[in-house]
Motif scaffolding. Structure first.
Motif, PDB file in Angstrom:
ATOM      1  N   ALA A 214      51.860  57.789  85.317  1.00 23.16           N
ATOM      2  CA  ALA A 214      51.824  58.820  84.243  1.00 23.16           C
ATOM      3  C   ALA A 214      50.600  58.555  83.363  1.00 23.16           C
ATOM      4  O   ALA A 214      49.909  59.489  82.681  1.00 23.16           O
ATOM      5  CB  ALA A 214      53.189  58.806  83.434  1.00 23.16           C
ATOM      6  N   SER A 218      47.249  61.352  82.385  1.00 25.55           N
ATOM      7  CA  SER A 218      47.126  61.700  81.159  1.00 25.55           C
ATOM      8  C   SER A 218      45.900  61.320  80.488  1.00 25.55           C
ATOM      9  O   SER A 218      45.619  61.405  79.275  1.00 25.55           O
ATOM     10  CB  SER A 218      48.250  61.748  80.302  1.00 25.55           C
ATOM     11  OG  SER A 218      49.433  62.468  80.884  1.00 25.55           O
ATOM     12  N   ARG A 236      56.216  67.130  87.036  1.00 27.09           N
ATOM     13  CA  ARG A 236      55.817  66.394  85.717  1.00 27.09           C
ATOM     14  C   ARG A 236      54.428  66.344  85.713  1.00 27.09           C
ATOM     15  O   ARG A 236      53.804  66.649  84.661  1.00 27.09           O
ATOM     16  CB  ARG A 236      56.574  64.843  85.731  1.00 27.09           C
ATOM     17  CG  ARG A 236      58.232  65.122  85.757  1.00 27.09           C
ATOM     18  CD  ARG A 236      58.646  63.812  85.447  1.00 27.09           C
ATOM     19  NE  ARG A 236      58.635  62.679  86.615  1.00 27.09           N
ATOM     20  CZ  ARG A 236      59.398  62.488  87.697  1.00 27.09           C
ATOM     21  NH1 ARG A 236      60.633  63.612  87.785  1.00 27.09           N
ATOM     22  NH2 ARG A 236      59.032  61.879  88.653  1.00 27.09           N
ATOM     23  N   ALA A 240      51.941  67.837  82.605  1.00 28.72           N
ATOM     24  CA  ALA A 240      50.853  67.010  81.844  1.00 28.72           C
ATOM     25  C   ALA A 240      49.383  67.560  82.070  1.00 28.72           C
ATOM     26  O   ALA A 240      48.757  67.780  81.205  1.00 28.72           O
ATOM     27  CB  ALA A 240      50.864  65.557  82.455  1.00 28.72           C
TER      28      ALA A 240
END
Length: 478
Positions: A214, A218, A236, A240
């Motif tokens: 994650a 990002s 997900r 993002a």
């Protein structure tokens, strides 16, 4: 195999954190090795290394295409030299039968590198167009930049090179985030990168869990994300990237249909039927796990698949006789067994399997399992199980077969089985899915691969896979 360092900036570097990822054998549950678990600071270092390799004067994107291609071929040669060890390492970790790992994990990465090395000359091409109402325009293809490649565990090297090979050909640099279930084979890849003499920072590898992934997705230093994995994780990542207006390629899950037409000569395609539905123990996103059978031949087809499952050799992934190995982990076995219970509770008829094979008390084994009389609305027909579980549903007429095939949240792959390939192609054109195979299935390196609907966004492989790592620039001239 104990890996103590991370491969960042062309060097083996000490990790910023102290946690490790432990890997056990899918076949025995015994300890195989460990690798550092990357943390945010490691990701920062990896992205900066990739950024420097991309942005520096004379860096990777500035190399002549022929020079990049030559480096890619050297990497292919290094991977060829270690292909046997690579295949065994993957097989031990995720349960892929060695007879599958050798041609896929051992050979496909080098094949992809050579294919995209051949396309590298087109990666920075320019085209001059006559403008309207006047003038001309030069249309340029540029490398998109630093790529975050978040990878899966079921075909870890093959799927990694779906990303690495075209990105390198385009002139991009990469940060790879391997799945925690398969963190040993990336160390072998790093060794091959060193052997090939790649410039520092072009390929960086940071194993880790979802948190590391994650953070990488990002990261402000990343220009594009490419992900292979579950649809839930893909959503997900898509969210993002949407917030950042960041390009993303998503190769996600599937629940592909095998449409068996009434003229199919299945006896001539038994090996292809097995490969299309049960390759890698069913841990394959493109597998045709929903069998759609004409009602007039339904008992025969149920019997054929039942016999195929009963006759499959189940055993240690490293045994060359094994056709069905273990699942990747205890949690994955629990997941598959939960779906088997769900199928039974919803009224599906179990014709074989459903339990754990006798004599295999260690490792994460599930018997090849066939459910007949399955409604297309049932859970086991709609959700991706990712194990050796097939469902068989009857249909009346070609139109209903197509309707059932399309009645799915997914649209990654599929197969049509017939003695008339022209007829099969007509049916294939009606199926709303990214790829379809006639009388068998394997992705074609030269052609686009990817899904519709919940199976993803964008395409990998073929020239289209190269274009996914390029930006377009138009220069107008009066």
């Amino acid at each position: 195999m104990k890996v103590n360092h991370l491969f960042i900036g062309g060097k083996w570097t000490a990790p910023a954190g102290g946690d490790t990822i432990t890997v056990t054998s899918a076949s025995t549950g015994e300890f195989l090795g460990s690798a550092p678990a990357g943390v945010d600071l490691d990701v920062d270092h990896a992205v900066q290394a990739a950024r420097s390799a991309f942005d520096a004067p004379g860096g990777w994107p500035a190399w002549e295409p022929e020079r990049r291609a030559a480096a890619m071929v050297r990497l292919a040669e290094a991977l060829d030299a270690g292909s046997e060890v690579m295949a065994r390492t993957v097989s031990a970790q995720n349960g892929m039968p060695i007879s599958t790992a050798e041609p896929f994990e051992g050979k496909v990465p080098a094949m992809l590198l050579r294919y995209y090395a051949g396309l590298a000359a087109d990666a920075s091409g320019e085209e001059t167009r006559v403008g309207l109402p006047q003038g001309t325009t030069v249309v340029r293809r540029e490398p998109i930049g630093v790529v975050a490649a978040v990878m899966t565990w079921n075909f870890p090297q093959t799927m990694a090179f779906f990303k690495i090979a075209p990105a390198l050909a385009a002139g991009c640099t990469l940060v790879l985030k391997p799945a925690p279930q398969t963190v040993l084979d990336p160390a072998l890849l790093a060794d091959a990168i060193e052997t090939a003499g790649f410039p520092e920072g072009v390929i960086n590898i940071v194993p880790g869990g979802p948190e590391a992934g994650a953070y990488l997705v990002s990261h402000p230093g990343v220009d594009k994300v490419s992900f292979t994995g579950s649809t839930a994780a893909g959503r997900r990542i898509a969210a993002a990237c949407a917030a950042l207006l960041r390009p993303v390629t998503l190769e996600l899950g599937g629940k592909s249909a095998a449409v068996i037409l009434d003229d199919a000569d299945l006896a001539s395609h038994l090996e292809q039927l097995f490969m299309a539905s049960l390759i890698n123990n069913g841990q394959t996103c493109f597998a045709s796990t929903r069998i759609l059978a004409p009602r007039g031949r339904y008992p025969e087809i149920v019997e054929l698949y039942t016999a195929m499952a009963q006759g499959a050799v189940v055993g240690d992934a490293l045994d060359r006789a094994t056709q069905i190995g273990p699942l990747v982990s205890a949690s994955q076995r629990d997941r598959v067994e939960g779906y088997i219970r769900k199928g039974l509770s919803e009224g599906a008829r179990l014709t074989t399997g459903g339990g754990r094979p006798a004599g295999l008390d260690r490792g994460w084994f599930v018997e090849p399992t066939i459910f007949a009389d399955v409604e297309n609305s049932s859970t086991v027909a709609r959700e991706e199980i990712f194990g050796p579980v097939l469902t068989i549903t009857p249909y009346d007429g070609e139109d209903e077969a197509v309707r059932l095939a399309n009645d799915s949240a997914y649209g990654l792959a599929g197969t049509v089985w017939t003695s008339d390939l022209d007829r099969g192609a007509r049916v294939a054109r009606r199926i709303r899915t990214g790829t379809v195979g006639l009388n068998g299935y394997l992705p074609d390196v030269t052609s686009p691969y990817g899904g519709r609907k919940a199976s993803g966004l964008g395409r990998e492989l073929g020239p289209e896979g190269l274009q996914a790592y390029q930006e377009l620039q138009s220069i107008y001239r009066p």
